[in-house]
Design a protein around this motif. Sequence first.
Motif, PDB file in Angstrom:
ATOM      1  N   CYS A  86       3.510   7.623   9.600  1.00  0.00           N
ATOM      2  CA  CYS A  86       3.773   8.405   8.402  1.00  0.00           C
ATOM      3  C   CYS A  86       2.497   8.839   7.707  1.00  0.00           C
ATOM      4  O   CYS A  86       2.512   9.798   6.964  1.00  0.00           O
ATOM      5  CB  CYS A  86       4.624   7.621   7.434  1.00  0.00           C
ATOM      6  SG  CYS A  86       3.913   6.062   6.976  1.00  0.00           S
ATOM      7  N   LYS A 123      13.563  -1.300   0.119  1.00  0.00           N
ATOM      8  CA  LYS A 123      12.314  -0.546   0.105  1.00  0.00           C
ATOM      9  C   LYS A 123      12.188   0.197  -1.213  1.00  0.00           C
ATOM     10  O   LYS A 123      13.171   0.452  -1.872  1.00  0.00           O
ATOM     11  CB  LYS A 123      12.313   0.483   1.241  1.00  0.00           C
ATOM     12  CG  LYS A 123      12.373  -0.155   2.596  1.00  0.00           C
ATOM     13  CD  LYS A 123      11.844   0.815   3.616  1.00  0.00           C
ATOM     14  CE  LYS A 123      12.031   0.293   5.009  1.00  0.00           C
ATOM     15  NZ  LYS A 123      11.538  -1.026   5.228  1.00  0.00           N
ATOM     16  N   TYR A 164       0.770   7.034   5.402  1.00  0.00           N
ATOM     17  CA  TYR A 164       0.599   6.536   4.032  1.00  0.00           C
ATOM     18  C   TYR A 164      -0.673   5.689   3.929  1.00  0.00           C
ATOM     19  O   TYR A 164      -1.304   5.636   2.889  1.00  0.00           O
ATOM     20  CB  TYR A 164       1.799   5.680   3.626  1.00  0.00           C
ATOM     21  CG  TYR A 164       3.053   6.447   3.245  1.00  0.00           C
ATOM     22  CD1 TYR A 164       4.131   5.789   2.683  1.00  0.00           C
ATOM     23  CD2 TYR A 164       3.184   7.811   3.450  1.00  0.00           C
ATOM     24  CE1 TYR A 164       5.276   6.442   2.333  1.00  0.00           C
ATOM     25  CE2 TYR A 164       4.328   8.469   3.106  1.00  0.00           C
ATOM     26  CZ  TYR A 164       5.381   7.783   2.544  1.00  0.00           C
ATOM     27  OH  TYR A 164       6.530   8.432   2.204  1.00  0.00           O
ATOM     28  N   ILE A 188       2.607   7.637  -4.169  1.00  0.00           N
ATOM     29  CA  ILE A 188       1.814   6.508  -3.695  1.00  0.00           C
ATOM     30  C   ILE A 188       0.339   6.693  -3.929  1.00  0.00           C
ATOM     31  O   ILE A 188      -0.384   5.736  -4.008  1.00  0.00           O
ATOM     32  CB  ILE A 188       2.026   6.253  -2.200  1.00  0.00           C
ATOM     33  CG1 ILE A 188       1.559   7.433  -1.384  1.00  0.00           C
ATOM     34  CG2 ILE A 188       3.445   5.965  -1.908  1.00  0.00           C
ATOM     35  CD1 ILE A 188       1.354   7.061   0.030  1.00  0.00           C
ATOM     36  N   VAL A 234       1.683  -0.835   1.309  1.00  0.00           N
ATOM     37  CA  VAL A 234       2.397   0.432   1.234  1.00  0.00           C
ATOM     38  C   VAL A 234       3.104   0.794   2.544  1.00  0.00           C
ATOM     39  O   VAL A 234       3.952   1.667   2.549  1.00  0.00           O
ATOM     40  CB  VAL A 234       1.406   1.540   0.812  1.00  0.00           C
ATOM     41  CG1 VAL A 234       0.828   2.239   2.001  1.00  0.00           C
ATOM     42  CG2 VAL A 234       2.033   2.509  -0.105  1.00  0.00           C
ATOM     43  N   CYS A 235       2.746   0.112   3.638  1.00  0.00           N
ATOM     44  CA  CYS A 235       3.303   0.501   4.935  1.00  0.00           C
ATOM     45  C   CYS A 235       4.814   0.311   4.953  1.00  0.00           C
ATOM     46  O   CYS A 235       5.290  -0.783   4.676  1.00  0.00           O
ATOM     47  CB  CYS A 235       2.661  -0.356   6.013  1.00  0.00           C
ATOM     48  SG  CYS A 235       3.303  -0.082   7.644  1.00  0.00           S
ATOM     49  N   PRO A 236       5.619   1.323   5.279  1.00  0.00           N
ATOM     50  CA  PRO A 236       7.072   1.164   5.207  1.00  0.00           C
ATOM     51  C   PRO A 236       7.627   0.238   6.274  1.00  0.00           C
ATOM     52  O   PRO A 236       8.675  -0.348   6.073  1.00  0.00           O
ATOM     53  CB  PRO A 236       7.617   2.573   5.407  1.00  0.00           C
ATOM     54  CG  PRO A 236       6.504   3.471   5.128  1.00  0.00           C
ATOM     55  CD  PRO A 236       5.273   2.746   5.489  1.00  0.00           C
ATOM     56  N   SER A 237       6.961   0.076   7.414  1.00  0.00           N
ATOM     57  CA  SER A 237       7.512  -0.798   8.435  1.00  0.00           C
ATOM     58  C   SER A 237       6.724  -2.077   8.569  1.00  0.00           C
ATOM     59  O   SER A 237       6.939  -2.837   9.488  1.00  0.00           O
ATOM     60  CB  SER A 237       7.562  -0.075   9.779  1.00  0.00           C
ATOM     61  OG  SER A 237       6.266   0.296  10.152  1.00  0.00           O
ATOM     62  N   GLN A 238       5.787  -2.343   7.671  1.00  0.00           N
ATOM     63  CA  GLN A 238       5.057  -3.605   7.565  1.00  0.00           C
ATOM     64  C   GLN A 238       4.432  -4.003   8.890  1.00  0.00           C
ATOM     65  O   GLN A 238       4.696  -5.073   9.424  1.00  0.00           O
ATOM     66  CB  GLN A 238       5.956  -4.728   7.078  1.00  0.00           C
ATOM     67  CG  GLN A 238       6.291  -4.584   5.640  1.00  0.00           C
ATOM     68  CD  GLN A 238       7.692  -5.021   5.388  1.00  0.00           C
ATOM     69  OE1 GLN A 238       8.134  -5.995   5.964  1.00  0.00           O
ATOM     70  NE2 GLN A 238       8.390  -4.290   4.558  1.00  0.00           N
ATOM     71  N   SER A 247       8.933   4.750  -0.053  1.00  0.00           N
ATOM     72  CA  SER A 247       9.067   4.285   1.320  1.00  0.00           C
ATOM     73  C   SER A 247      10.427   4.634   1.900  1.00  0.00           C
ATOM     74  O   SER A 247      10.546   4.855   3.099  1.00  0.00           O
ATOM     75  CB  SER A 247       8.896   2.776   1.389  1.00  0.00           C
ATOM     76  OG  SER A 247       7.603   2.417   1.062  1.00  0.00           O
ATOM     77  N   THR A 249      10.793   7.819   4.098  1.00  0.00           N
ATOM     78  CA  THR A 249      10.531   7.891   5.531  1.00  0.00           C
ATOM     79  C   THR A 249      11.771   7.541   6.338  1.00  0.00           C
ATOM     80  O   THR A 249      11.857   7.872   7.508  1.00  0.00           O
ATOM     81  CB  THR A 249       9.407   6.927   5.921  1.00  0.00           C
ATOM     82  OG1 THR A 249       9.758   5.635   5.478  1.00  0.00           O
ATOM     83  CG2 THR A 249       8.122   7.332   5.282  1.00  0.00           C
TER      84      THR A 249
END
Lengths: 401, 190, 173
Positions: free
Chosen positions: B104, A61, B106, A298, B70-74, A65, A68
Amino acid sequence: MGQLEIEKLSETKFVLQMGPHHPATHGVLKLYTEFEGERVLKIVPDVGYLHRGIEKLAESKTYPSAMTLTDRLDYISSMTNNIGYCLAVERLMGIEPPPRAKYIRTMVAELTRLSSHLLWLATHALDIGAMTVFLYAFREREQILELFEKICGARLTVSYPRIGGVRVDIKEKVLEEISKFTEIMLNRIDEYEGLLTENRIWISRTKGVGVVSSEEALSLGLTGPALRGSGVYYDIRKLIPYDAYSEVDFEVPLGENGDTYDRYLCRIREMKQSALIIRQCIEKMPEGEIIAEQTIDIDIPHQGKRKISAGDSLWSGFIKFVDEKAELIPPGEIYSAIEAPKGELGFYIVSDGSGRPYRMRVRAPSFVHISAIPKLCEGHLLADVIAIIGTLDIVMGEADR
Amino acid sequence: MNNLLKKILFLDIIKGLLITFKTIFTHPVTIRYPKEKKEPEEGFRGRHAFVRDPETGKERCVACTKCAQVCPSQCIYVDFSLNVETGVRVLTKYEIDALRCIFCGYCEEICPVNAIVLTEFYEYASYDRKTNYFNKESLLKNWDEFISQYKGNEYINKFWYLPGINRMRLPVGKRQPKPVPIRKIAGVRD
Amino acid sequence: MAQEIERNYQDSLKIAFLLREQFPEEVLEITEFRGQVSVTVKKEKIKEILRYVKEEQGFNHLQDLCGVDYYLENPRFEVVYNLFSIWRRLHIRVKAKIDDKEPEIDSITDLWEGANWHERECFDMFGIKFTGHPDLRRILMPEDWDGHPLRKDYPLKGRELWRGFKEILEEQK
């Protein structure tokens, strides 16, 4: 029964497995214990029931990211985990946040320290038997979580600090509510002390239990209030100041004997000092920007794309990432530590010039404290084992990562 | 001598009992949940929704795919078709797997046209997993449900315009706070 | 803040040079990045080097012990010791290089007792054996796991399902 059989019976030891599901072990911790009557002969702790692979996940990541992921390490005090990670990446980049962001981060970190110590007090007293303190402490902790909701929108897993500053600004109305809460908190700490500090039952349960000398504590790797209870002056906020700690006045309480009662006094006095730090931060807060100029955040237009060459996949093995904006973080390594409520939380980050961490290592205080349980429990009774687990203040989220 | 007197008369235990006695006469702090509810604060990160634009009546999304990157967990899946002459993208599929989301925020921060929002609605548990796999129509329905119980004339979320950051560093659509009007003001007729 | 970094850099650099005078063949290189000094050494005499740094120079607090896998270099692994001196407020880092053919190094549990569990985790995640360790076995993964997860050629999603899950799925059928 013959004489030989009676002798054999009295030599057998009593094996008890305080298994992962237990209300007094603060999470999923297994203790394999052997007793003779009620005296402890041997304790072997076993961890790994909450292992989620955070260090391996962070290698795929980007830096914002991966923040988090650090929320969920020590889930009781999530703002300080975020601050520790952001500090490590800022030192790697060589930037500093602007003054208003430093004061906001200090204030939020001290609110988190109050919340974590309140939970420690509640569960430690409940395990020993004082059930009133549990409900009183949770009444205050509920007010702190409501304040977090007003600041950033979430109560437990906030992602409020950012690389280079903080995420959104705090309004004047919210600052007034925080300062009203500080006044209430100073009175309530006197109430908790009135219930416990001079109580003869509390003193006889905690004095002389779990004694550790200062050389032993340093060799075992204890940090935080567990080390300061034995008399060693090691507080990262004073030795290597970060954020706005060099501009506020506060004291660091030390203990003398190294037993449970001294560690309890250290933490109660730290709560009072935290309330005083919050009051000073609100008085001295400057105006200005809340995030630094040169940062890889971001909302400043988009972060790098994930370019993977053909034939690679996350399922097959080693991949090399190529990112835009990767030149802001040069290749190198850094170790930076902060004073989390439970001890010294350290991050060791190795970067190789692409926009992702090559290796992120989390030095968690609870992991080291659990390894000290067998040494501290030698020669004590079964009820003292519960008191010692409570005084070391462990959370399995960061011990297992 | 003083300590011996304190020990015999149990003064330390009486001090504790007095504190608990005083608490009998204070107001209880519990909120009885299903009958009394606490309003979440503004900016609370709850269920996802697509904003229904008041002029066109449909969604605002332009399929730039920044939220999916940008999503950390896709958990966001975006599909679009490209009109070759004009270069305009048309959104065909937009899905959010809310059970993988970590809330989150984002995605609502980075969207340049303020199309997606995390509303302040949090009571949406269900008995199966399919209800919480949102596609485009159900996201618009979430917005209609949220608006029907919102008290206020216009809606704005503070993560859309990020107060405190220098305005020139943000894209054009996020520099000024532009609330979404919900109700017509009383007295003005169509 | 900037003068703190400068002071740390100057004093730690002096200590690194003293270390090189004491063990001239063992020290491979001395580098510096953002004010922190790191000394790379060979792995054979690591115990004497750390005893010298602890007792003669006064670095009494072992902050961290971990391993790093450099997949494309030779030697492949590296064990990193982060040390801190409380009464002088200085930080230094000692790194030992280990190659892939025999990943073994001496254990330092008789200098610092807290290194016990750090070394167990390093063995579990990378496969580096510590000779002289009292109880070397897996700590975070289950006891019968194959492979070492934090190596770079171990995929993110794992290789196959764990034996315990397979048993549960078969019982359900």
